[in-house]
Design a protein around this motif. Structure first.
Motif, PDB file in Angstrom:
ATOM      1  N   VAL A  63      -1.698 -44.228 -56.812  1.00 29.13           N
ATOM      2  CA  VAL A  63      -0.250 -44.003 -56.747  1.00 29.13           C
ATOM      3  C   VAL A  63       0.485 -45.241 -56.244  1.00 29.13           C
ATOM      4  CG1 VAL A  63       1.576 -42.689 -55.595  1.00 29.13           C
ATOM      5  CG2 VAL A  63      -0.418 -41.506 -56.538  1.00 29.13           C
ATOM      6  N   VAL A  76       0.480 -35.696 -50.613  1.00 31.25           N
ATOM      7  CA  VAL A  76      -0.251 -35.937 -51.862  1.00 31.25           C
ATOM      8  C   VAL A  76       0.790 -36.161 -52.955  1.00 31.25           C
ATOM      9  CG1 VAL A  76      -2.005 -35.080 -53.456  1.00 31.25           C
ATOM     10  CG2 VAL A  76      -2.072 -34.386 -51.046  1.00 31.25           C
ATOM     11  N   TYR A  77       1.129 -37.430 -53.176  1.00 31.82           N
ATOM     12  CA  TYR A  77       2.272 -37.749 -54.021  1.00 31.82           C
ATOM     13  C   TYR A  77       2.031 -37.426 -55.488  1.00 31.82           C
ATOM     14  CZ  TYR A  77       4.559 -40.016 -50.096  1.00 31.82           C
ATOM     15  OH  TYR A  77       5.172 -40.251 -48.894  1.00 31.82           O
ATOM     16  N   SER A  78       0.820 -37.499 -55.957  1.00 31.36           N
ATOM     17  CA  SER A  78       0.563 -37.175 -57.358  1.00 31.36           C
ATOM     18  C   SER A  78       0.857 -35.696 -57.624  1.00 31.36           C
ATOM     19  CB  SER A  78      -0.889 -37.498 -57.714  1.00 31.36           C
ATOM     20  OG  SER A  78      -1.799 -36.796 -56.869  1.00 31.36           O
ATOM     21  N   GLU A 136      -4.646 -39.855 -57.076  1.00 32.22           N
ATOM     22  CA  GLU A 136      -3.920 -40.130 -55.840  1.00 32.22           C
ATOM     23  C   GLU A 136      -4.196 -41.544 -55.339  1.00 32.22           C
ATOM     24  OE1 GLU A 136      -1.307 -39.562 -52.753  1.00 32.22           O
ATOM     25  OE2 GLU A 136      -1.634 -38.367 -54.563  1.00 32.22           O
ATOM     26  N   ASN A 156      -3.651 -32.397 -61.990  1.00 33.71           N
ATOM     27  CA  ASN A 156      -2.492 -32.301 -61.090  1.00 33.71           C
ATOM     28  C   ASN A 156      -1.624 -31.095 -61.423  1.00 33.71           C
ATOM     29  OD1 ASN A 156      -3.241 -34.592 -59.675  1.00 33.71           O
ATOM     30  ND2 ASN A 156      -1.943 -35.952 -60.874  1.00 33.71           N
TER      31      ASN A 156
END
Length: 260
Positions: A26, A223-225, A23, A43
């Protein structure tokens, strides 16, 4: 065209790359298309640790059942409108096409009331039936059935074949590339459908992957990942079905070009 294609692929490549990143990496600038530190498992493991697999299974079941039923019904309707002669056939087809101009949102309330009366709200069966016919599918397949030589069907009738047998054993196989093309499109449309599951499903255990992604976003939206890992998982069947069926799609387009 190549440069334009690359531009369209960049968001997908960023999504795929981000799903394998930590994360903290990113939003590094400049963009790192290949992660400095690969996170190959964690992930995806976290994404699939909850109810994601259940939503995935629901979507696969609903999409496959809807696609099979929809293609069969649309093909039968298209065959009837193109190869059978009965009073009012052309007028009926015009009415069917006119209904295509009605926005689907305009019929949501009547559909909901009807399915509620039939006790099909909050069921997978109701979601399958609501998508079991498509006007654009019937119209598309009708154009291909019109290209089937009537002499084949007349020969079959002289040998004692009925309409259903002529459809199943002669006409339907002759337009197989077109059917495969429409089936792939129907699969994609149903898999990506968000509106009908949102309205017709209430129980979380019945949710499709699109509703599951929304719930996952409510929990891990920052949490973009993890979000990108969920998005990659959600589109994986679409990539597989297109990779397996792209030959049929190309043949269907080429057949349509020749017939046109």
């Amino acid at each position: 065209m190549g440069l334009l294609g690359i531009a369209f692929l960049l968001p997908f490549l960023w999504m795929l790359s981000t799903s394998f990143k930590l994360e903290k990496d990113v939003f590094n600038f400049p963009i790192q298309w290949l992660p400095q530190q690969w996170n190959l498992i964690e992930n995806y493991k976290q994404v699939w640790s909850g109810d994601f697999a259940r939503y995935y299974g629901n979507s696969i079941y609903i999409t496959l059942a809807t696609t099979i039923i929809n293609v069969l019904i649309c093909a039968l309707a298209a065959y009837g409108f193109s190869k059978l002669r009965f009073p009012g056939r052309d007028a009926m087809f015009i009415v069917v096409l006119a209904l295509y101009m009605v926005p689907p949102q305009a019929s949501l309330v009547p559909q909901f009331l009807l399915f509620n009366w039939l006790n099909l709200i909050d069921t997978h069966l109701g979601l399958i039936l609501i998508n079991s016919f498509s006007i654009i599918g019937a119209f598309m397949l009708k154009q291909f059935f019109m290209g089937v030589n009537n002499e084949y069907l007349e020969s079959a009738r002289m040998d004692g074949a009925g309409h259903f047998r002529s459809f199943l054993q002669i006409a339907f196989p002759l337009i197989r590339p077109a059917v495969a093309t429409y089936a792939i499109l129907r699969f994609i449309w149903t898999w990506n459908d968000y509106q009908y599951p949102l309205i017709f499903l209430k129980s979380k255990e019945l949710f499709t992957i699109q509703l599951g992604i929304r719930l996952f976003g409510d929990q891990y939206g920052d949490v973009y990942s993890l979000m990108m890992a969920g998005a990659v998982s959600a589109i994986l069947p679409l990539l597989i079905i297109f990779a397996l069926g792209q030959k049929q799609v190309i043949e269907g387009i080429a057949l349509g070009g020749v017939k046109g």
